[in-house]
Design a protein around this motif. Structure first.
Motif, short mmCIF file in Angstrom:
data_model
loop_
_atom_site.label_atom_id
_atom_site.label_comp_id
_atom_site.label_asym_id
_atom_site.label_seq_id
_atom_site.Cartn_x
_atom_site.Cartn_y
_atom_site.Cartn_z
N ALA A 120 -26.93 99.69 92.25
CA ALA A 120 -27.10 99.54 93.70
C ALA A 120 -25.79 99.82 94.43
N ALA A 121 -24.68 99.36 93.86
CA ALA A 121 -23.37 99.60 94.48
C ALA A 121 -23.01 101.08 94.45
N ILE B 52 -17.33 95.14 90.71
CA ILE B 52 -18.53 95.98 90.75
C ILE B 52 -18.36 97.10 91.78
N LEU C 168 -29.33 92.58 84.88
CA LEU C 168 -28.92 92.21 86.23
C LEU C 168 -27.61 92.89 86.61
N TRP D 36 -20.81 84.80 87.29
CA TRP D 36 -21.92 84.97 88.22
C TRP D 36 -21.79 84.00 89.39
N ASP E 29 -17.94 90.75 92.51
CA ASP E 29 -18.40 91.74 93.49
C ASP E 29 -17.35 92.82 93.72
N ASP F 269 -28.24 96.56 87.25
CA ASP F 269 -28.89 96.78 88.54
C ASP F 269 -27.89 96.66 89.69
N ARG F 270 -27.00 95.69 89.60
CA ARG F 270 -26.00 95.51 90.67
C ARG F 270 -25.01 96.68 90.71
#
Length: 200
Positions: free
Chosen positions: A25-26, A158, A18, A149, A155, A21-22
């Motif tokens: 995507a960023a 990331i 997870l 989380w 965020d 993936d984050r």
């Protein structure tokens, strides 16, 4: 450009996957050029990695994973923390990759764990490993403990790390070939040259 995510998570679903993936995507969201993302799940390669150590040859899936990693323009590596370090499966995968194959490759390091006390794994284990492999490690690493989380701050980390990776991927594309041309002279050879009359 191609971005490869290496996930050493063992469970399904996996917080390690997870996080990978984050981060991917960023990075894609902050890249100027189009980016193709490929994920390598080390859980699926465990048997072939073990066989590689005993017979010296990669199986079909492992060979494809190694090719994906070594031909990437950028790499995101994510491991769960085992015994205050990266997992054995994670280390074993990078042990079977040819020496200097990652030289000059931009790498974002990340890890997951049950407690924030293991967050220094990024600096005492992951960063030295990829520095040894002569990769270009982005300044910001991302560690996610169970309590991170859904909490504020993850965020932002990331986004910052992904932005650094996207910038390096765009700025360093085409530079890896130059890095491969740099010959390293062994220290003993340098000393011999200094001690010989012709080296003066």
């Amino acid at each position: 450009m191609k971005l490869v995510v290496v996930s050493a998570g063992l469970s399904v679903p996996s917080s390690t996957r997870l996080l990978g993936d984050r981060l991917a995507a960023a990075a894609v969201g902050q890249a100027v050029d189009s980016v193709e993302v490929e994920v390598v799940e080390l859980r699926d390669l465990a048997v072939e990695i073990a066989h590689h150590f005993t017979n010296g040859f990669p199986g079909r899936q492992l060979a494809a994973a190694i090719d994906a990693v070594t031909s990437a323009d950028g790499l995101i590596v994510v491991t769960p923390v085992f015994s205050a370090s990266y997992s054995g499966l994670f280390k074993s995968f990078f042990d079977v990759i040819e020496k200097d194959a990652l030289a000059g490759l931009p790498v974002l390091i990340a890890a997951t764990g049950g407690t924030a006390r293991h967050s220094l794994v990024l600096e005492h284990a992951l960063r030295p490993l990829f520095a040894h492999l002569r990769a270009v490690v982005v300044p910001t690493g991302v560690y996610a403990a169970s309590e991170d989380w859904g909490a504020e701050g993850l965020d932002g980390r990331i986004g910052r790390a992904a932005g650094e990776l996207a910038g390096l991927m765009q700025g360093l594309s085409g530079v890896r070939a130059v890095a491969d041309d740099l010959a390293v002279v062994p220290f003993a050879e340098q000393l011999t040259a200094l001690n010989s009359p012709s080296g003066v």
